[in-house]
Design a protein around this motif. Structure first.
Motif, mmCIF file in Angstrom:
data_model
loop_
_atom_site.group_PDB
_atom_site.id
_atom_site.type_symbol
_atom_site.label_atom_id
_atom_site.label_comp_id
_atom_site.label_asym_id
_atom_site.label_seq_id
_atom_site.Cartn_x
_atom_site.Cartn_y
_atom_site.Cartn_z
ATOM 1 N N LEU A 30 0.868 -1.171 0.000
ATOM 2 C CA LEU A 30 0.000 0.000 0.000
ATOM 3 C C LEU A 30 0.909 1.225 0.000
ATOM 4 O O LEU A 30 1.446 1.622 1.029
ATOM 5 C CB LEU A 30 -0.916 -0.010 1.222
ATOM 6 C CG LEU A 30 -1.926 1.114 1.338
ATOM 7 C CD1 LEU A 30 -2.871 1.130 0.143
ATOM 8 C CD2 LEU A 30 -2.729 0.957 2.621
ATOM 9 N N ASP A 32 2.190 5.234 -0.643
ATOM 10 C CA ASP A 32 1.670 6.538 -0.227
ATOM 11 C C ASP A 32 0.757 7.131 -1.297
ATOM 12 O O ASP A 32 -0.270 7.719 -0.982
ATOM 13 C CB ASP A 32 2.819 7.508 0.070
ATOM 14 C CG ASP A 32 3.580 7.136 1.339
ATOM 15 O OD1 ASP A 32 2.995 6.426 2.191
ATOM 16 O OD2 ASP A 32 4.743 7.543 1.482
ATOM 17 N N LYS A 35 -2.535 5.408 -1.077
ATOM 18 C CA LYS A 35 -3.265 5.902 0.104
ATOM 19 C C LYS A 35 -3.916 7.249 -0.201
ATOM 20 O O LYS A 35 -5.073 7.481 0.148
ATOM 21 C CB LYS A 35 -2.324 6.060 1.303
ATOM 22 C CG LYS A 35 -1.964 4.780 1.985
ATOM 23 C CD LYS A 35 -1.052 5.061 3.168
ATOM 24 C CE LYS A 35 -0.450 3.799 3.717
ATOM 25 N NZ LYS A 35 0.487 4.072 4.822
ATOM 26 N N THR A 159 -8.107 1.302 5.026
ATOM 27 C CA THR A 159 -7.635 2.647 4.685
ATOM 28 C C THR A 159 -8.807 3.516 4.243
ATOM 29 O O THR A 159 -8.950 4.662 4.669
ATOM 30 C CB THR A 159 -6.566 2.581 3.568
ATOM 31 O OG1 THR A 159 -5.491 1.758 4.016
ATOM 32 C CG2 THR A 159 -6.062 3.962 3.208
#
Length: 194
Positions: A30, A32, A35, A159
């Protein structure tokens, strides 16, 4: 090929060397930037009062596909062999030798065939020994989720959930603050004579 007469099971497996492609496929992260994209989608969806909108679902599907086995290719190979006349039924599949099954499913996949007649089934496993597909006569194909796929789903959903909750809190806070200012102003203009 191991054959057990007690439960009428044929186990087939191919030996393989772990390739760089396989290990890379299972090392999903995952990032940045991913995200940030999820947070952006969660904020947009929170504003529109939609939980896990189509854009997020498409993103999640694309990310999970990065670690998923190519089930469509496995099913296609199996179906092609069935329709080409190379195999007429599950009995012929059970009697197939190890080399033919490795050609059909491809190494590093393994296959196990169980039962006879309408209760027979073919189970396809990945290099980690996880079942990825099952074929049962009369029912067809069923996909089985791998641990890697579950981990990607979990990371993306958690997330998104956190970002969505934060966005909803921020929106609710803005609405309360804006609403209170309007109420104070309207109370100040309240005409007592009426």
């Amino acid at each position: 090929m191991n054959i057990s007469n007690a439960i009428n099971t044929v186990s087939v497996s191919g030996s393989f060397s772990s390739s760089a492609k396989t290990s890379e496929k299972n090392k999903w992260q995952l990032t940045d930037s991913l995200k940030e994209k999820i947070v952006e989608l969660a904020k947009k969806n929170a504003k529109n009062n939609i939980y896990m909108g189509n854009e997020f679902m498409n993103l999640r599907k694309a990310e999970v596909a990065k670690v998923a086995p190519n089930r469509a290719a496995l099913i296609g190979k199996f179906n092609q062999s069935m329709s080409s006349g190379n195999m007429g039924d599950m009995k012929e599949i059970q009697e197939a030798d190890k080399r033919w099954l490795c050609i059909l499913f491809g190494i590093p996949y393994e296959a196990e065939f169980q039962g006879e007649g309408t209760g027979s089934a073919a189970h396809v496993y990945n290099e980690c020994g996880e079942e990825v597909l099952t074929y049962t006569e009369g029912v067809g194909w069923q996909e089985k989720e791998t641990k890697a796929e579950s981990q990607v789903h979990s990371a993306l959903k958690s997330t998104y959930y956190e970002a969505f909750c934060d966005a909803r809190k921020a929106l609710n806070s803005e609405q309360r603050t804006g609403g209170m200012n309007e109420n104070i102003m309207s109370q100040g203009n309240f005409d007592m004579k009426a």
